[in-house]
Scaffold this motif. Structure first.
Motif, PDB file in Angstrom:
ATOM      1  N   HIS A 231      53.416 108.024  36.353  1.00 18.06           N
ATOM      2  CA  HIS A 231      52.999 107.627  37.698  1.00 18.06           C
ATOM      3  C   HIS A 231      53.183 106.132  37.868  1.00 18.06           C
ATOM      4  CE1 HIS A 231      50.286 111.247  38.651  1.00 18.06           C
ATOM      5  NE2 HIS A 231      51.232 111.582  37.819  1.00 18.06           N
ATOM      6  N   ALA A 232      53.415 105.725  39.068  1.00 20.48           N
ATOM      7  CA  ALA A 232      53.624 104.313  39.363  1.00 20.48           C
ATOM      8  C   ALA A 232      52.370 103.489  39.126  1.00 20.48           C
ATOM      9  CB  ALA A 232      54.074 104.146  40.822  1.00 20.48           C
ATOM     10  N   HIS A 233      51.226 104.115  39.053  1.00 18.07           N
ATOM     11  CA  HIS A 233      49.982 103.372  38.927  1.00 18.07           C
ATOM     12  C   HIS A 233      49.427 103.363  37.517  1.00 18.07           C
ATOM     13  CE1 HIS A 233      48.892 107.514  39.898  1.00 18.07           C
ATOM     14  NE2 HIS A 233      47.825 107.298  39.187  1.00 18.07           N
TER      15      HIS A 233
ATOM     16  N   TRP B  47      41.695  97.925  45.209  1.00 16.93           N
ATOM     17  CA  TRP B  47      42.643  98.271  46.267  1.00 16.93           C
ATOM     18  C   TRP B  47      44.047  98.486  45.716  1.00 16.93           C
ATOM     19  CZ3 TRP B  47      41.048 100.096  50.606  1.00 16.93           C
ATOM     20  CH2 TRP B  47      39.798  99.721  51.109  1.00 16.93           C
ATOM     21  N   ARG B  48      44.448  97.685  44.726  1.00 18.98           N
ATOM     22  CA  ARG B  48      45.798  97.829  44.154  1.00 18.98           C
ATOM     23  C   ARG B  48      45.954  99.196  43.499  1.00 18.98           C
ATOM     24  NH1 ARG B  48      50.244  96.925  41.642  1.00 18.98           N
ATOM     25  NH2 ARG B  48      50.851  95.881  39.802  1.00 18.98           N
TER      26      ARG B  48
ATOM     27  N   ALA C 219      48.069 104.665  43.661  1.00 19.14           N
ATOM     28  CA  ALA C 219      47.796 106.106  43.602  1.00 19.14           C
ATOM     29  C   ALA C 219      48.224 106.784  44.902  1.00 19.14           C
ATOM     30  CB  ALA C 219      46.308 106.348  43.339  1.00 19.14           C
ATOM     31  N   THR C 220      47.963 106.121  46.021  1.00 21.31           N
ATOM     32  CA  THR C 220      48.333 106.675  47.320  1.00 21.31           C
ATOM     33  C   THR C 220      49.848 106.713  47.477  1.00 21.31           C
ATOM     34  OG1 THR C 220      46.274 105.821  48.250  1.00 21.31           O
ATOM     35  CG2 THR C 220      47.983 106.470  49.816  1.00 21.31           C
TER      36      THR C 220
ATOM     37  N   ASN D 163      41.366 107.160  48.747  1.00 22.78           N
ATOM     38  CA  ASN D 163      41.638 107.182  47.307  1.00 22.78           C
ATOM     39  C   ASN D 163      40.842 106.124  46.559  1.00 22.78           C
ATOM     40  OD1 ASN D 163      43.312 109.402  47.093  1.00 22.78           O
ATOM     41  ND2 ASN D 163      45.143 108.236  47.601  1.00 22.78           N
ATOM     42  N   ARG D 164      40.625 104.966  47.173  1.00 23.52           N
ATOM     43  CA  ARG D 164      39.819 103.922  46.529  1.00 23.52           C
ATOM     44  C   ARG D 164      38.400 104.432  46.273  1.00 23.52           C
ATOM     45  NH1 ARG D 164      36.486  99.231  47.711  1.00 23.52           N
ATOM     46  NH2 ARG D 164      37.002  97.598  46.209  1.00 23.52           N
TER      47      ARG D 164
END
Length: 159
Positions: free
Chosen positions: A6-8, A19-20, A25-26, A142-143
């Motif tokens: 995943h990118a996160h 927030w990042r 995740a979003t 998501n946060r």
């Protein structure tokens, strides 16, 4: 440590509710949703399906591709298919629901967007705008989920 692709990844330690992390995740979730949403709208439009059938197809494909992207990563991390399904359901369901509600509402609300052809700029600008708005609305969702150890935080338990 094996990663799930995943990118996160790597952003969950310490600041998991930041927030990042939520934006990453979003963005991951949006990727799967967008693939399904675009494919569904393109297929529905190309085959001349009724708007309702097109939306149903788009939503179904958004869930399929959204879950598939998460499952791909956690399967690589060594989970069984059953475990991967459970993680994907826990990680992505709320995010996908919010995104689908927003982007389909926008597509229906923009006059002519659902009836525009694939060669029509109105179709593509409405779709791009609907996905961008879905992203902006879903980041805070998501946060909040990640901050409570839910949503994409579930994926990180399986690194």
């Amino acid at each position: 440590m094996e990663h799930h692709g995943h990118a996160h990844e790597g952003h969950h330690a310490g600041g998991g509710s930041g927030w990042r992390t939520a934006a990453l995740a979003t963005l991951h979730c949006l990727t799967g949703c967008a693939i399904g949403e675009i494919l569904g709208l393109v297929l529905g439009t190309a085959f001349g399906l009724h708007n309702g059938a097109t939306i149903v197809l788009s939503v179904l494909l958004a869930f399929v591709f959204g879950y598939a992207l998460t499952m791909r990563g956690v399967l690589r991390a060594g989970l069984t298919v059953g475990q991967a399904v459970r993680v994907a359901l826990a990680a992505d369901t709320v995010s996908i629901i919010v995104m689908e509600l927003i982007d389909n509402t926008v597509m229906v609300a923009v006059p002519g967007a659902m009836d525009a052809g694939l060669g029509d700029l109105l179709f593509w600008t409405s779709l791009a705008g609907s996905l961008a708005l879905a992203f902006l609305v879903t980041v805070p969702v998501n946060r909040a989920l990640i901050g409570r150890g839910k949503g994409h935080a579930v994926v990180h338990a399986h690194h």
